[in-house]
Design a protein around this motif. Structure first.
Motif, PDB file in Angstrom:
ATOM      1  N   ARG A 134      41.710  17.846 -19.660  1.00  0.00           N
ATOM      2  CA  ARG A 134      40.395  17.211 -19.607  1.00  0.00           C
ATOM      3  C   ARG A 134      39.953  16.939 -21.041  1.00  0.00           C
ATOM      4  O   ARG A 134      39.191  17.689 -21.633  1.00  0.00           O
ATOM      5  N   ARG A 135      40.479  15.851 -21.591  1.00  0.00           N
ATOM      6  CA  ARG A 135      40.308  15.595 -23.015  1.00  0.00           C
ATOM      7  C   ARG A 135      38.844  15.399 -23.411  1.00  0.00           C
ATOM      8  O   ARG A 135      38.401  15.904 -24.441  1.00  0.00           O
ATOM      9  N   VAL A 136      38.089  14.681 -22.607  1.00  0.00           N
ATOM     10  CA  VAL A 136      36.675  14.452 -22.931  1.00  0.00           C
ATOM     11  C   VAL A 136      35.908  15.766 -22.896  1.00  0.00           C
ATOM     12  O   VAL A 136      35.059  16.036 -23.770  1.00  0.00           O
ATOM     13  N   ALA A 137      36.194  16.613 -21.908  1.00  0.00           N
ATOM     14  CA  ALA A 137      35.525  17.913 -21.827  1.00  0.00           C
ATOM     15  C   ALA A 137      35.858  18.771 -23.044  1.00  0.00           C
ATOM     16  O   ALA A 137      34.988  19.489 -23.567  1.00  0.00           O
ATOM     17  N   VAL A 138      37.089  18.708 -23.514  1.00  0.00           N
ATOM     18  CA  VAL A 138      37.489  19.455 -24.713  1.00  0.00           C
ATOM     19  C   VAL A 138      36.688  18.984 -25.920  1.00  0.00           C
ATOM     20  O   VAL A 138      36.220  19.799 -26.735  1.00  0.00           O
ATOM     21  N   ILE A 139      36.508  17.677 -26.053  1.00  0.00           N
ATOM     22  CA  ILE A 139      35.754  17.122 -27.181  1.00  0.00           C
ATOM     23  C   ILE A 139      34.302  17.580 -27.134  1.00  0.00           C
ATOM     24  O   ILE A 139      33.745  18.063 -28.135  1.00  0.00           O
ATOM     25  N   LEU A 140      33.671  17.442 -25.975  1.00  0.00           N
ATOM     26  CA  LEU A 140      32.265  17.816 -25.849  1.00  0.00           C
ATOM     27  C   LEU A 140      32.069  19.306 -26.089  1.00  0.00           C
ATOM     28  O   LEU A 140      31.114  19.722 -26.750  1.00  0.00           O
ATOM     29  N   LEU A 141      32.962  20.122 -25.556  1.00  0.00           N
ATOM     30  CA  LEU A 141      32.850  21.564 -25.741  1.00  0.00           C
ATOM     31  C   LEU A 141      33.042  21.947 -27.204  1.00  0.00           C
ATOM     32  O   LEU A 141      32.334  22.822 -27.728  1.00  0.00           O
TER      33      LEU A 141
END
Length: 351
Positions: free
Chosen positions: A220-227
């Motif tokens: 979940r690349r976007v979730a990794v970025i946001l986190l």
């Protein structure tokens, strides 16, 4: 050639004028007003319930996204009005100190800018290219991120995390009261701690590292970025706020640098996969950057000086840290929310 350039410029000017005209006509549409009112209510709920004050003058909130949606759906003038009303209604419902017009002006300017940037604009659909080279690159990024998370976790257990010190005019005159690893603070091995921040930040760091690793495993690349952006923000600002009695040690720096590296690697992987409209992502970034610098950092700091009376840099530095760390988070969130609205054809529904 010159005629083509002039024609393009003339067309762009006509398009801008048309957008301004259409955004004024929106006020005659009852359905648009009702939906804008619902977005305004959601904005107030997000700001009052989910907003977190990281310092006295710095607040973390995702309520801005409702203004982005209003600007995308109804244009700059409706976003300006709802932005101003949102600030006024928040004060009426939950007054904190006295009312100050500067915050209302900031909210109105922010709404206007979102409308100018996003009205009738959305990311175009980009087909993913499933090439073997890109798949291999994505795997390499995922493996490297997992290695970084493992190193961060090892640092959490083994390396010094934060020192609690006495207040002094300079770092040389400080006396260390408590020191230890993040694990030692959580396990209670550091007794008589003069500050609760190290234990709180140690727990936050552990939760965020483990959550990031799970998102990475699930790709979940976007979730990794946001986190990752949230982690940097959540850790750096409290430490800056208590910098007179807290000193960062290797584990703290390792975790912050690790999250920053993970964010950059995943952003690069997203762009390489060509799964996003790079042009619209850049539009989102530049809009959020302009709002951060002009509205939040400069105007916001000026209003803080007028209200609380301390020096400009006392307020500017924490606001700048918060704004710049939150910038990638806001950019990605705005991009994907607008893309989702486009895919759901919401603009056609609200007409």
């Amino acid at each position: 050639m010159r005629q083509e350039m002039n024609g393009a410029a003339h067309g762009s000017a006509q398009g801008m004028a048309g957008n301004f005209r259409d955004s004024v006509l929106v006020f005659k549409n009852v359905r648009a007003i009702v939906i804008a009112g619902m977005l305004l209510a959601l904005h107030i709920i997000l700001a009052m319930v989910l907003g977190i004050y990281l310092t006295q003058t710095v607040k973390f909130s995702i309520s801005f996204i409702t203004n982005v949606v209003t600007g995308y759906l109804f244009g700059p003038w409706m976003a300006l009005v709802t932005g101003a009303l949102g600030d006024i209604l928040q004060f009426v419902l939950k007054p904190v100190g006295g009312y100050f017009f500067g915050w209302t002006l900031n909210a109105a300017i922010g709404g206007l800018l979102y409308g100018l940037a996003f009205y009738k604009r959305a990311p175009r659909e980009v087909a993913k290219e499933a090439g073997g080279e890109k798949k291999n690159f994505a795997r390499v990024v995922d493996y490297l991120c997992m290695v970084i998370y493992a190193v961060m976790l090892a640092g959490w257990f083994l390396l010094p995390f934060l020192d609690v010190t006495t207040k002094a005019a300079d770092t040389v005159g400080r006396e260390v009261i408590n020191s230890g690893t993040a694990f030692s603070y959580v396990a209670g091995k550091v007794l008589n701690c003069a500050s609760t921040s190290p234990k709180t930040l140690a727990v936050v760091a552990l939760v965020l590292v483990l959550s990031g690793a799970v998102f990475c495993l699930c790709r979940r690349r976007v979730a990794v970025i946001l986190l990752g952006v949230l982690a940097c923000l959540w850790m750096l600002l409290p430490v800056y706020n208590e910098r007179a009695v807290l000193a960062v040690r290797p584990a703290f720096l390792l975790i912050c640098v690790g999250f920053a590296a993970v964010v950059l690697m995943n952003l690069f992987a997203l762009l390489r996969e060509k799964s996003v409209d790079v042009g619209f992502l850049l539009r989102c970034f530049l809009t959020m950057l302009f709002v951060a610098v002009v509205v939040q950092m400069l105007l916001g700091t000026i209003w803080c000086v007028k209200i609380y009376g301390r020096g400009f840099w006392f307020y500017f530095v924490p606001r700048a840290i918060k704004s710049l760390i939150q910038l990638p988070f806001n950019t990605v969130l705005a991009y994907y929310v607008i893309r989702a609205l486009k895919n759901l054809r919401v603009r056609e529904i609200v007409r």
